[in-house]
Every structure is written in C-alpha cells, then in structure tokens.
Design a protein around this motif. Sequence first.
Motif, PDB file in Angstrom:
ATOM      1  N   TYR A  80       8.505 -24.088 -22.630  1.00  0.00           N
ATOM      2  CA  TYR A  80       8.791 -24.334 -24.038  1.00  0.00           C
ATOM      3  C   TYR A  80      10.082 -25.114 -24.259  1.00  0.00           C
ATOM      4  CZ  TYR A  80       4.916 -21.604 -25.794  1.00  0.00           C
ATOM      5  OH  TYR A  80       3.666 -21.177 -26.102  1.00  0.00           O
ATOM      6  N   SER A 113       9.566 -33.240 -27.648  1.00  0.00           N
ATOM      7  CA  SER A 113       9.086 -33.482 -29.008  1.00  0.00           C
ATOM      8  C   SER A 113      10.229 -33.835 -29.953  1.00  0.00           C
ATOM      9  CB  SER A 113       8.350 -32.234 -29.516  1.00  0.00           C
ATOM     10  OG  SER A 113       7.854 -32.440 -30.813  1.00  0.00           O
ATOM     11  N   SER A 133      -1.735 -29.535 -20.696  1.00  0.00           N
ATOM     12  CA  SER A 133      -0.497 -29.005 -21.271  1.00  0.00           C
ATOM     13  C   SER A 133      -0.805 -27.881 -22.262  1.00  0.00           C
ATOM     14  CB  SER A 133       0.292 -30.118 -21.968  1.00  0.00           C
ATOM     15  OG  SER A 133       0.696 -31.104 -21.040  1.00  0.00           O
ATOM     16  N   MET A 174       9.174 -28.759 -23.413  1.00  0.00           N
ATOM     17  CA  MET A 174       8.264 -29.313 -24.416  1.00  0.00           C
ATOM     18  C   MET A 174       8.977 -29.555 -25.737  1.00  0.00           C
ATOM     19  SD  MET A 174       5.175 -30.284 -25.055  1.00  0.00           S
ATOM     20  CE  MET A 174       3.983 -30.507 -26.360  1.00  0.00           C
ATOM     21  N   ALA A 175       9.778 -28.596 -26.162  1.00  0.00           N
ATOM     22  CA  ALA A 175      10.508 -28.752 -27.416  1.00  0.00           C
ATOM     23  C   ALA A 175      11.509 -29.898 -27.320  1.00  0.00           C
ATOM     24  CB  ALA A 175      11.219 -27.450 -27.769  1.00  0.00           C
ATOM     25  N   PHE A 179      -0.023 -23.553 -22.276  1.00  0.00           N
ATOM     26  CA  PHE A 179       0.474 -22.719 -23.367  1.00  0.00           C
ATOM     27  C   PHE A 179      -0.465 -21.541 -23.603  1.00  0.00           C
ATOM     28  CE2 PHE A 179       2.506 -26.801 -24.605  1.00  0.00           C
ATOM     29  CZ  PHE A 179       3.811 -26.361 -24.683  1.00  0.00           C
ATOM     30  N   ILE A 207       3.806 -25.019 -30.430  1.00  0.00           N
ATOM     31  CA  ILE A 207       5.168 -24.611 -30.098  1.00  0.00           C
ATOM     32  C   ILE A 207       5.612 -23.417 -30.937  1.00  0.00           C
ATOM     33  CG2 ILE A 207       7.592 -25.345 -30.256  1.00  0.00           C
ATOM     34  CD1 ILE A 207       6.792 -28.067 -29.351  1.00  0.00           C
ATOM     35  N   ASP A 247       2.303 -19.974 -30.645  1.00  0.00           N
ATOM     36  CA  ASP A 247       2.211 -19.284 -29.364  1.00  0.00           C
ATOM     37  C   ASP A 247       3.475 -18.498 -29.026  1.00  0.00           C
ATOM     38  OD1 ASP A 247      -0.295 -20.243 -29.208  1.00  0.00           O
ATOM     39  OD2 ASP A 247      -0.020 -21.485 -27.437  1.00  0.00           O
ATOM     40  N   PRO A 248       4.679 -19.077 -29.192  1.00  0.00           N
ATOM     41  CA  PRO A 248       5.883 -18.278 -28.924  1.00  0.00           C
ATOM     42  C   PRO A 248       6.012 -17.071 -29.842  1.00  0.00           C
ATOM     43  CG  PRO A 248       6.440 -20.590 -28.982  1.00  0.00           C
ATOM     44  CD  PRO A 248       5.036 -20.473 -29.466  1.00  0.00           C
ATOM     45  N   TYR A 282       9.739 -32.777 -18.843  1.00  0.00           N
ATOM     46  CA  TYR A 282       8.655 -31.989 -19.437  1.00  0.00           C
ATOM     47  C   TYR A 282       7.503 -31.793 -18.459  1.00  0.00           C
ATOM     48  CZ  TYR A 282       4.161 -31.665 -21.837  1.00  0.00           C
ATOM     49  OH  TYR A 282       2.878 -31.333 -22.182  1.00  0.00           O
ATOM     50  N   VAL A 327       1.373 -30.266 -32.091  1.00  0.00           N
ATOM     51  CA  VAL A 327       2.434 -29.814 -31.194  1.00  0.00           C
ATOM     52  C   VAL A 327       3.245 -28.702 -31.841  1.00  0.00           C
ATOM     53  CG1 VAL A 327       4.578 -30.512 -30.069  1.00  0.00           C
ATOM     54  CG2 VAL A 327       2.584 -31.990 -29.934  1.00  0.00           C
ATOM     55  N   LEU A 328       3.578 -28.863 -33.128  1.00  0.00           N
ATOM     56  CA  LEU A 328       4.339 -27.834 -33.823  1.00  0.00           C
ATOM     57  C   LEU A 328       3.569 -26.518 -33.893  1.00  0.00           C
ATOM     58  CD1 LEU A 328       6.162 -29.458 -36.878  1.00  0.00           C
ATOM     59  CD2 LEU A 328       7.144 -28.507 -34.784  1.00  0.00           C
TER      60      LEU A 328
END
Length: 311
Positions: free
Chosen positions: A248, A255, A105, A251-252, A109, A204, A207-208, A276, A200-201
């Motif tokens: 994204y 989470s 995963s 995944m968001a 990303f 998320i 990367d974006p 997901y 994870v944060l």
Amino acid sequence: MSEVTNTTQNPFYFTLTGIPGFEAFHIWISISFCCLYTISIMGNTTILTVIHTELSLHQPTYLFLSMLALTDLSLTLTILLLWFDIYQISFEACFAQVFFLYGFSFMEFSVLLAMSFDHYVAICHPLCYDTIFTSQVIGRMGLAIICCCVLAVLPCLFLLKHLPFCHSHLLSHTYCLHQGMICLVCGDSQFNSWYGFALVLLIIVMDPLLIVLFYTFTLKSILVTATTEQLRALNNCLSHILAVLALYISMAGLSMTHHFAKLASPLVHVIMANIYLLAPPVMNPIIYSVKTKQIYQGIICLLSQRNVHLR
C-alpha cells in the motif's frame, strides 16, 4: 498534430523510456533490476514449492499465501522482459501488459484482504474456522477475486482502446502504464482518467479500511480473552501486516506522484513506478520466509533434501 488510433491498418508502436539522465548506464541498471526480479522469482517459487511439498501446510492460511506468491510471480513476469534492452512495444502488446499489470496488482490487494479475514476467523472464531474455510470456499474465493479484478480492469482498457493517439508515442516509464498512455491521447480522456483514478482510490481506501476493521476486532478479542494459541496466531499476523504495508505504501506513492506531482522530474516518476512493482514481489518472500516459522522450516527441509540428492 495528426492522430493515430488502434483501428488504423498500419500498426504503430510505443517507445519505452529508460532511466532519464542515465541512458549510458542502462545496461548496468538493467542488470541490477534483473537481480531483484531474480530474487522475486526464486523467492516466490520457493514458497510455492514448500507449500506444495509440505502436507502440513495444506491449510487455508498457506493456501492464501500460495495465491499471494503466485500473484507476485505473475506480476514479476509481466514486466521482466522489458528490461532486456527492448525500447519499442506494439499497441497490442502494451494493451495486454496494462491488462495483466493492473489485473495482478488488484488481485494482490484482494488476496491480502482475504488473508486478513482468514486471520480474523482463526483468532476470533477458531471453532468455526474449519467450517468456514473449506476447500470449496477457498476455491470460490479465488475465482471471485479473479473475476472481480478482470471486470474492474476491462472497462478502463476498452475506453482507452478507442481513443486517438498522437504521433508522439514516447511513454514516460520503463513499461506500459495506464497513466502514461493517457498522457499521449489527443482526444478527451477525462472520463477514462477519472475512472482509473476512482478505481485506484476505491481499492486503496476500501481494502485497507476492511483490513483495519478485521484487525481491530482481532485485537479486541485478544485483549478480552488472551490465550497462548491466540497470541501465537497474532504473531503470525505480523508477516501479513508487513506485506500490506509494502504494497500500500508503494501503490499510494505511485498514485499520488502521478496526480499531484506532475511537474516533478521524470526520474521521480520512473523510480516510483519501479518501486511499486519491485517492493511487494521482492519483500513478500523475504518477510514470510523470515517471520513465518513453518515456511522457514519448510525451506530448510527443502534445502536439506536438495543437498542429500546432490551428494
């Protein structure tokens, strides 16, 4: 309640949860999910085959796409076997599945981020493109992605491995998930839980932001000096943007469901967890096959050759 750790001599197992409230229809639901996984496997395998056989596609952009397809294929195979009416899984197998699940995963990303940088250089600095993206550089980028993702996942799993588990080993999903295993820990798991959430944060959020930054520079360059080749390259970026959104958003959603909707129905958690896993591997081959002209033509050529051989 008594506790069991992974250091005990007697092996113990986790029990996987099916679809809550639909146990009687589990076989039919499994068939539906297996069909989606088949689409993912066939789609990503087809893209890898097209890129491998078409010499014109042996370019950095399509090498990154092959990395994405290989990651999606690996992610699909990681959890596919658990739909074949398997309800129990050993701690070691569950531990391994969590490692590969999160590893692939996070690799997805990172590959998407690398692809956005590739599009940025191709549009904003076309004269330097061949100098920057050599075969050696692409190979090192791929190796760096693997090492970073493995090193990011291992600490969380090592911490989890030494925590005590209660005798109630019923996982809340159809596959092993770190959040589901943390809920079964009898000891103090706050550090482990917050480490996973922070990781994870970080992915998320960071990367974006970098992807948006690359596309901001790209659009700025096109608005200043728009050429036919730049507009064509920008059109190819649409596939990448759709792939980023598919990953994204799913995944968001997963989470946020785990951390802010703990009292929601178990069905909601199971559905979000499977969305997901399903959305990116299933959608990416479809997106790139439809929106990328070179891939579409390669698939048509591959099917034509197959029909000739069958005759």
